[in-house]
Motif scaffolding. Structure first.
Motif, PDB file in Angstrom:
ATOM      1  N   ASN A  29       0.816  -1.270   0.083  1.00 35.72           N
ATOM      2  CA  ASN A  29       0.026  -0.027   0.111  1.00 35.72           C
ATOM      3  C   ASN A  29       0.905   1.198   0.147  1.00 35.72           C
ATOM      4  O   ASN A  29       1.943   1.180   0.686  1.00 35.72           O
ATOM      5  N   ILE A  37      -4.969   5.969   0.936  1.00 31.31           N
ATOM      6  CA  ILE A  37      -4.278   5.039   0.153  1.00 31.31           C
ATOM      7  C   ILE A  37      -4.323   5.499  -1.159  1.00 31.31           C
ATOM      8  O   ILE A  37      -5.405   5.798  -1.734  1.00 31.31           O
ATOM      9  N   SER A  40      -2.626   0.430  -4.118  1.00 26.69           N
ATOM     10  CA  SER A  40      -2.409  -0.853  -3.330  1.00 26.69           C
ATOM     11  C   SER A  40      -2.846  -1.910  -4.471  1.00 26.69           C
ATOM     12  O   SER A  40      -3.556  -1.844  -5.544  1.00 26.69           O
ATOM     13  N   ARG A  45      -9.083  -0.925  -1.508  1.00 26.98           N
ATOM     14  CA  ARG A  45      -8.646  -0.195  -0.325  1.00 26.98           C
ATOM     15  C   ARG A  45      -8.522   1.319  -0.880  1.00 26.98           C
ATOM     16  O   ARG A  45      -8.083   1.992  -0.118  1.00 26.98           O
ATOM     17  N   HIS A  50      -5.647   4.814   5.865  1.00 21.52           N
ATOM     18  CA  HIS A  50      -5.055   3.815   6.482  1.00 21.52           C
ATOM     19  C   HIS A  50      -4.527   4.430   7.811  1.00 21.52           C
ATOM     20  O   HIS A  50      -3.822   5.401   7.970  1.00 21.52           O
TER      21      HIS A  50
END
Length: 362
Positions: A29, A37, A40, A45, A50
């Motif tokens: 990531n 993020i 990734s 995601r 994060h």
């Protein structure tokens, strides 16, 4: 120069992630400076916050997680990415911290190098923009730069010393090849085919004159001065008038300045221009014009003029008499010859200008 701001972009981040994940069996990531993020191996995601990255940004240090915690709190390492001592992103690799930490360190180093290179490229690009903006204004100034505090400040920011004289070189090159510049020289693209070079080095005249040996270059050279715009105007005028009158590939304003002054004076020579225009319509008239040009070139020397034209002296005398009849001016008289010379210069220049107008309307 403007401050260069660098951000880890999603495009750069995703390209790094894709290349790294093709080499290692771990998910990666990459987060921005706020912990979101950017890229990734798990596309679902992207754009989510994060939590581990947020903590890394706050503490500005690497954090590892040895055991799983929740859905996304998997074992691994989160490592800050720095640029100029500021955290601009975070790299996270999922896996056994002992195995993935060295990989994260390599990835961080690579990412920081890429960011530094991007920052350097942007800085150079901005410097070029600032320099072009300054040069655009400078080459138009016909007075002292001291009268323009804002422009003087720009020069100081760009480390350009404006306290000594420079001369301008106008270089016409249809192929637009790159020019060999000294570190103290500056160039500005004046048009699609003409580049202005500002220099204080007399040796540059020889260096740029050598370019004309290729056959695609023509050069006009202004006089040295601190009032850059004046030298630029002289260089451009030298390029133009040199092409029309001397046919040389290198023309200094010192050699063409008198003709420029004559043309700029707008003398009352319309009658002479009309006569030249009439003569230029047939072969006999063209011969008279060429005879006058050669006669002037040879300073009124009858023998040298006849020799260059490959005609007998009697033929030359006849032609000079015909010129006298046409203009009511005697070529053998110094004053009358000067009037013929001035009219001729105006006619040649006007004829050249008309050709350019015809060319541009096609």
């Amino acid at each position: 120069m403007e401050v260069i701001r660098i951000h880890l972009t999603s495009y750069l981040a995703q390209s790094i992630v894709n290349k790294m994940m093709a080499q290692i069996p771990y998910n990666i990531n990459m987060m921005d400076e706020n912990g979101y993020i950017l890229a990734s191996g798990d596309i679902s995601r992207i754009n989510s916050l994060h939590v581990g990255a947020v903590e890394v940004i706050e503490k500005k240090k690497t954090l590892t997680m040895k055991t799983a915690y929740g859905k996304n709190g998997l074992p691994g390492v989160n490592m800050p990415v720095f640029f100029e001592n500021k955290v601009v992103g975070v790299i996270g690799i999922t896996g056994d911290p002992e195995k993935v930490t060295p990989l994260a360190s390599l990835l961080r180093v690579s990412t920081e190098l890429l960011i530094k290179q991007e920052a350097y490229n942007k800085q150079q690009q901005q410097l070029k923009i600032d320099l072009n903006h300054f040069l655009y204004q400078w080459i138009q100034m016909t007075d002292s730069i001291e009268n323009h505090p804002g422009l003087l400040l720009e020069a100081k920011k760009l480390n350009i010393d404006t306290t000594y004289s420079r001369f301008a070189i106008a270089i016409q090159n249809k192929n637009k090849k790159s020019l060999p510049l000294d570190k103290e020289e500056y160039e500005f693209n004046f048009s699609d085919t003409i580049t202005i070079v500002l220099t204080s080095l007399k040796s540059s005249i020889s260096r740029f004159s050598n370019l004309t040996k290729t056959g695609t270059f023509r050069i006009g050279i202004g006089k040295p001065t601190k009032k850059i715009g004046r030298s630029v105007n002289e260089a451009l005028r030298s390029l133009e008038l040199g092409t029309i009158f001397s046919k040389k590939k290198v023309t200094r304003y010192n050699d063409i300045g008198f003709i420029d002054s004559l043309l700029s004076a707008k003398l009352p020579v319309n009658d002479s221009i009309s006569i030249f225009k009439s003569l230029d319509k047939d072969e006999k008239g063209k011969n008279l014009i060429q005879t006058l040009i050669t006669y002037i070139k040879n300073n009124g020397n009858v023998s040298e003029t006849a020799k260059e034209l490959f005609i007998h002296r009697n033929t030359l005398s006849y032609r000079l008499n015909q010129i006298n009849l046409a203009f009511k001016l005697n070529p053998k008289s110094t004053v009358d010859l000067f009037q013929l010379y001035v009219g001729l210069m105006y006619y040649i220049y006007q004829k050249s200008e008309n050709k350019k107008m015809l060319f541009h309307t096609k």
